[in-house]
Design a protein around this motif. Sequence first.
Motif, short mmCIF file in Angstrom:
data_model
loop_
_atom_site.label_atom_id
_atom_site.label_comp_id
_atom_site.label_asym_id
_atom_site.label_seq_id
_atom_site.Cartn_x
_atom_site.Cartn_y
_atom_site.Cartn_z
N SER A 191 0.88 -1.34 -0.11
CA SER A 191 -0.20 -0.13 -0.06
C SER A 191 0.74 1.20 -0.04
O SER A 191 0.46 2.31 -0.74
CB SER A 191 -0.99 0.03 1.18
OG SER A 191 -1.86 -1.19 0.94
N ALA A 192 2.13 1.28 0.92
CA ALA A 192 2.73 2.48 0.97
C ALA A 192 3.54 2.35 -0.35
O ALA A 192 3.83 3.78 -1.01
CB ALA A 192 3.53 2.26 2.15
N ILE A 193 4.03 1.66 -0.93
CA ILE A 193 4.97 1.39 -2.13
C ILE A 193 4.19 2.05 -3.26
O ILE A 193 4.51 2.63 -4.04
CB ILE A 193 5.46 -0.06 -2.38
CG1 ILE A 193 6.43 -0.57 -1.26
CG2 ILE A 193 6.16 -0.11 -4.01
CD1 ILE A 193 6.93 -1.88 -1.41
N ARG A 194 2.80 1.63 -3.39
CA ARG A 194 2.12 2.19 -4.42
C ARG A 194 1.86 3.81 -4.73
O ARG A 194 1.64 4.14 -5.57
CB ARG A 194 0.75 1.36 -4.54
CG ARG A 194 0.60 -0.10 -4.87
CD ARG A 194 -0.78 -0.44 -4.89
NE ARG A 194 -1.62 -0.09 -5.79
CZ ARG A 194 -1.62 -0.49 -7.12
NH1 ARG A 194 -0.94 -1.49 -7.35
NH2 ARG A 194 -2.51 0.03 -7.79
N THR A 195 1.92 4.27 -3.32
CA THR A 195 1.94 5.82 -3.37
C THR A 195 3.06 6.40 -3.95
O THR A 195 3.17 7.50 -4.22
CB THR A 195 1.68 6.18 -1.79
OG1 THR A 195 2.53 6.10 -1.17
CG2 THR A 195 0.17 5.51 -1.31
#
Length: 414
Positions: free
Chosen positions: A12-16
């Motif tokens: 989730s954090a990586i996608r941002t």
Amino acid sequence: MTVRESGDLDVSAIRTDFPVLEREFDGTPLVYLDNAATTQTPQRVIDAISEYYEHYNANVHRGLHHLSQEASVAYEAAHDRMAEFVGASGREELVFTGNTTESENLVAYAWGLNELGPGDEVVLTEMEHHASLVTWQQIAKRTGATVRYIRVTDDGHLDIDHAKELIGPETAMVSVVHVSNTLGTINPVADLAEMAHAEDALIFVDGAQAVPNRPVDVAAIDADFYAFSGHKMAGPTGIGCLYGKQAILEDMEPFNYGGDMITKVTFDDATWNELPWKFEAGTPKIAQGIALAEAADYLEEIGMDRIARHENELAQYAIDRLGEFDDIEIYGPPAGEERGGLVSFNLESVHAHDLSSILNDYAVAIRAGDHCTQPLHDKLGVAATARASFYLYNTREEIDVLIEAIDDARELFG
């Protein structure tokens, strides 16, 4: 889309970090599964390119002014960073090229044309990318050398017994892909290097599908040459790396001639610059190299081991989901074996290009075609395959969307 985490990777954090993943097409979120062709770029890598052009855009190694000095320091540091990233001993062993293909050609022309001749053999594999296969094929025609191919087994592995038969006293070069861009097979490149060196041959490893998603140590592999591309590892296009053992690179003649790769030029002759600049003629890929080093920092901060586990988990999940259907044929090693993060497949009675076109209507991006491995597809008995390939920002939910879109394509084509 709710994202379930994968192991210890915070997807989730990586996608941002990747702006393009926010795109929608007619209200449908993008599902990008074409990462074996080109990965997406995180904002900090984009910022590194902008930073160069906004603040110290100048040529390197040629000016005494502030901008040139700053650019030169950053560009040379990028060589140091990429050498460290793959386990090279220093910048002398790390040449910036345009991509993996250019790296292959550099070695084929600078080494192959001078070292190969009638009676010499170049050993490839049946799963080679055209960047390797076509290049060595053409060099062999010019030099009188012979190209031989290690067989691929029905389950998508290299036939190691056949490799032992082919690699012999006449072998001068072994060129092998580390991870197949069609089958996902992870090849035992260290073992092949040992076989090559036992016969006083060199080995070139195509790491385009390996360096982006798993730890690579060229010294541990004992590769003589190792190549990879920036645009497959969250970096910019137009930049690649060629690792070469320093002693071998020093003995090789340059591939391109011009500015910066020279030490002294007269009307009669020229002498060459030190490594790696000897192989980087003209204005080099300054912004791309600096941004590639930033991409390496980004990936290493996440953890290459974690990225490898995540990709393998996604590949296994994709194989399990695709395997639920009798009319889908999957190519490469079977489920349960560690593999690169890609799965090639075909839907019965639907051409891969037609399937890709239908999936695009659902904002699902995959690759369809021969993936620059036409001889391998001939061996598989198919003209083309569909390929879904994953990266650190992909999720199981996106694979579920892929399966739903394939279901609709199945209904559409009856």
